[in-house]
Each structure stands twice: as C-alpha cells, then as structure tokens.
Design a protein around this motif. Structure first.
Motif, PDB file in Angstrom:
ATOM      1  N   VAL A  75       0.836  -1.203   0.000  1.00 61.07           N
ATOM      2  CA  VAL A  75       0.000   0.000   0.000  1.00 61.07           C
ATOM      3  C   VAL A  75       0.873   1.255   0.000  1.00 61.07           C
ATOM      4  N   LEU A  76       1.855   1.299   0.867  1.00 59.91           N
ATOM      5  CA  LEU A  76       2.695   2.499   0.976  1.00 59.91           C
ATOM      6  C   LEU A  76       3.504   2.762  -0.301  1.00 59.91           C
ATOM      7  N   VAL A  77       4.097   1.709  -0.860  1.00 55.96           N
ATOM      8  CA  VAL A  77       4.906   1.893  -2.066  1.00 55.96           C
ATOM      9  C   VAL A  77       4.012   2.236  -3.260  1.00 55.96           C
ATOM     10  N   GLY A  78       2.910   1.516  -3.422  1.00 56.20           N
ATOM     11  CA  GLY A  78       2.013   1.769  -4.555  1.00 56.20           C
ATOM     12  C   GLY A  78       1.364   3.140  -4.497  1.00 56.20           C
ATOM     13  N   ALA A  79       0.864   3.512  -3.334  1.00 58.07           N
ATOM     14  CA  ALA A  79       0.231   4.831  -3.194  1.00 58.07           C
ATOM     15  C   ALA A  79       1.269   5.944  -3.330  1.00 58.07           C
ATOM     16  N   GLY A  80       2.453   5.704  -2.807  1.00 52.29           N
ATOM     17  CA  GLY A  80       3.501   6.711  -2.919  1.00 52.29           C
ATOM     18  C   GLY A  80       3.916   6.950  -4.364  1.00 52.29           C
ATOM     19  N   ALA A  84       2.563  10.445  -5.945  1.00 55.27           N
ATOM     20  CA  ALA A  84       3.658  11.373  -6.240  1.00 55.27           C
ATOM     21  C   ALA A  84       3.739  11.668  -7.724  1.00 55.27           C
ATOM     22  N   PHE A  85       3.503  10.658  -8.549  1.00 51.07           N
ATOM     23  CA  PHE A  85       3.594  10.850  -9.987  1.00 51.07           C
ATOM     24  C   PHE A  85       2.616  11.930 -10.459  1.00 51.07           C
ATOM     25  N   VAL A  86       1.412  11.926  -9.903  1.00 54.01           N
ATOM     26  CA  VAL A  86       0.394  12.885 -10.344  1.00 54.01           C
ATOM     27  C   VAL A  86       0.549  14.228  -9.638  1.00 54.01           C
ATOM     28  N   LYS A 134       2.378  -7.717  -4.122  1.00 54.37           N
ATOM     29  CA  LYS A 134       2.287  -7.135  -5.469  1.00 54.37           C
ATOM     30  C   LYS A 134       0.865  -6.696  -5.809  1.00 54.37           C
ATOM     31  N   ALA A 135      -0.124  -7.430  -5.353  1.00 53.65           N
ATOM     32  CA  ALA A 135      -1.512  -7.055  -5.633  1.00 53.65           C
ATOM     33  C   ALA A 135      -1.860  -5.741  -4.931  1.00 53.65           C
ATOM     34  N   ALA A 136      -1.394  -5.572  -3.705  1.00 57.81           N
ATOM     35  CA  ALA A 136      -1.643  -4.324  -2.980  1.00 57.81           C
ATOM     36  C   ALA A 136      -0.954  -3.159  -3.677  1.00 57.81           C
ATOM     37  N   LEU A 137       0.271  -3.379  -4.139  1.00 61.22           N
ATOM     38  CA  LEU A 137       0.999  -2.318  -4.830  1.00 61.22           C
ATOM     39  C   LEU A 137       0.290  -1.909  -6.115  1.00 61.22           C
ATOM     40  N   THR A 139      -2.924  -2.365  -7.065  1.00 62.06           N
ATOM     41  CA  THR A 139      -4.233  -1.735  -6.835  1.00 62.06           C
ATOM     42  C   THR A 139      -4.081  -0.322  -6.297  1.00 62.06           C
ATOM     43  N   MET A 140      -3.133  -0.110  -5.424  1.00 62.74           N
ATOM     44  CA  MET A 140      -2.930   1.230  -4.885  1.00 62.74           C
ATOM     45  C   MET A 140      -2.319   2.164  -5.917  1.00 62.74           C
ATOM     46  N   LEU A 141      -1.444   1.662  -6.760  1.00 61.00           N
ATOM     47  CA  LEU A 141      -0.855   2.476  -7.828  1.00 61.00           C
ATOM     48  C   LEU A 141      -1.940   2.954  -8.784  1.00 61.00           C
ATOM     49  N   LEU A 142      -2.766   2.027  -9.248  1.00 52.94           N
ATOM     50  CA  LEU A 142      -3.853   2.408 -10.152  1.00 52.94           C
ATOM     51  C   LEU A 142      -4.896   3.270  -9.446  1.00 52.94           C
ATOM     52  N   GLY A 143      -5.230   2.900  -8.213  1.00 51.73           N
ATOM     53  CA  GLY A 143      -6.205   3.693  -7.452  1.00 51.73           C
ATOM     54  C   GLY A 143      -5.713   5.115  -7.201  1.00 51.73           C
ATOM     55  N   ALA A 144      -4.434   5.257  -6.908  1.00 52.37           N
ATOM     56  CA  ALA A 144      -3.882   6.590  -6.660  1.00 52.37           C
ATOM     57  C   ALA A 144      -3.933   7.444  -7.919  1.00 52.37           C
ATOM     58  N   ILE A 145      -3.587   6.854  -9.041  1.00 50.00           N
ATOM     59  CA  ILE A 145      -3.618   7.623 -10.293  1.00 50.00           C
ATOM     60  C   ILE A 145      -5.045   8.060 -10.600  1.00 50.00           C
ATOM     61  N   VAL A 146      -5.995   7.152 -10.511  1.00 47.45           N
ATOM     62  CA  VAL A 146      -7.386   7.482 -10.836  1.00 47.45           C
ATOM     63  C   VAL A 146      -7.976   8.454  -9.825  1.00 47.45           C
ATOM     64  N   LEU A 147      -7.793   8.185  -8.538  1.00 44.32           N
ATOM     65  CA  LEU A 147      -8.420   9.022  -7.516  1.00 44.32           C
ATOM     66  C   LEU A 147      -7.782  10.402  -7.427  1.00 44.32           C
ATOM     67  N   VAL A 148      -6.483  10.492  -7.508  1.00 45.75           N
ATOM     68  CA  VAL A 148      -5.824  11.801  -7.429  1.00 45.75           C
ATOM     69  C   VAL A 148      -6.154  12.638  -8.667  1.00 45.75           C
ATOM     70  N   LEU A 149      -6.122  12.022  -9.849  1.00 50.71           N
ATOM     71  CA  LEU A 149      -6.501  12.760 -11.056  1.00 50.71           C
ATOM     72  C   LEU A 149      -7.966  13.185 -11.001  1.00 50.71           C
TER      73      LEU A 149
END
Length: 174
Positions: A75-80, A84-86, A134-137, A139-149
C-alpha cells in the motif's frame, strides 16, 4: 449635533466607505478566487491530496489486515508512486506559474522526465524483492492515479473563474 459617542466632536463622516475604513492606501489588495489565475491549480492540489489521503487510509484498512506487513508495504509503495507521480505535476506548474510559458513547459517536461526515471528505478529495485504484496501495490498504484486525477479534476471544475473581461482591457477586434 449628533448624540453618538463616535461623533462626539461634532464632525460627521463625509462618506460611509471612508467611515468604515475601506479606503486604506497601505492595505494590500486581496485577490478573490475568481480573479486568481492559479486558483484552479490550488483547488486541484487540495482535492487531489484529500483523495490521496482517503485512498491511503482505505488501502491500509483493507490490505494491512488481509496480508499483514507485506500488504502494508504494498500500500505504501504503490500509493507513494502513484500519488507522487500525479501530484508532482501540479506542484511543478504552481511553482512556475508566474514565469513565462517556456519556463512552465520546461518545468513540466523536466518533472515528467524525473518522475519516469524515478518510477523505472523504483520498480527495477523492488522487482525481485518480497517485502511487499504485489496485488496491494498494483491496486494502490492504479487507485492513486485514478483518484488523485479525479480529485484534481473536481477541484479545477469547482473553481469559479471569470470568463469575461469586466474592465474591458482587451482589444475588441471584430
């Protein structure tokens, strides 16, 4: 003659705005939201950070109990990485918004290059490691991109902006 204590000296204010103290030459002029060209970016950043915070809390509540410490790290790595990217894009534009268009574009492209290189480096470093889920990373990576955008879009769309020139300072060429 007035019986008010404020006018006890017998003088009456000549203008109600002057009496209220509205005419202060040294007071800085306060810019309202619809006159500030950077207001949509500030609101986008505000809503994006809120969305990121909500996603992080929900991700931790779901993945940490489900997968333990690897879920927490995923969660921390994926969300980070996703957040951060967005968010770095908006911050780069805000810091250079008073500059010329070429400065803004240079900062935008430079930050994009740095983000892509950092994302490739982080994924290459952690590819063979097993401290995260890996699944947490993902899902959080995609969720962060979609939700932050989505949060940034909502913030920009909710900002009131002037679409006309009330002082008519632009040339009228018909």
């Amino acid at each position: 003659m007035s019986t008010n204590d404020e006018n006890a000296d017998g003088t009456e204010p000549s203008d109600s705005a002057e009496a209220a103290g509205a005419e202060q030459p040294d007071a800085p002029e306060r810019q309202v939201e619809w006159e500030d060209p950077a207001a949509p970016l500030w609101n986008g950043l505000k809503y994006g950070v809120r969305g990121f915070g909500i996603l992080l809390v929900v991700g931790l509540l779901v993945w940490w109990p489900y997968k333990g410490l690897p879920g927490l790290w995923g969660v921390l790595v994926g969300a980070g990485m996703g957040g951060a990217f967005v968010l770095i894009t908006v911050v780069a534009i805000l810091f250079t918004s008073k500059g010329s268009p070429s400065v803004v574009m240079g900062a935008l492209m430079g930050s994009y290059l740095v983000k892509v290189v950092a994302l490739i480096a982080v994924t290459a470093l952690i590819k063979d490691m097993d401290f995260y889920n890996k699944a947490a990373l993902v899902t959080m990576l995609l969720g962060a991109i979609v939700l932050v955008l989505g949060g940034e879009l909502l913030g920009v769309m909710k900002t009131r902006q002037v679409y006309v020139d009330p002082e008519q300072t632009t040339d009228r060429k018909l």
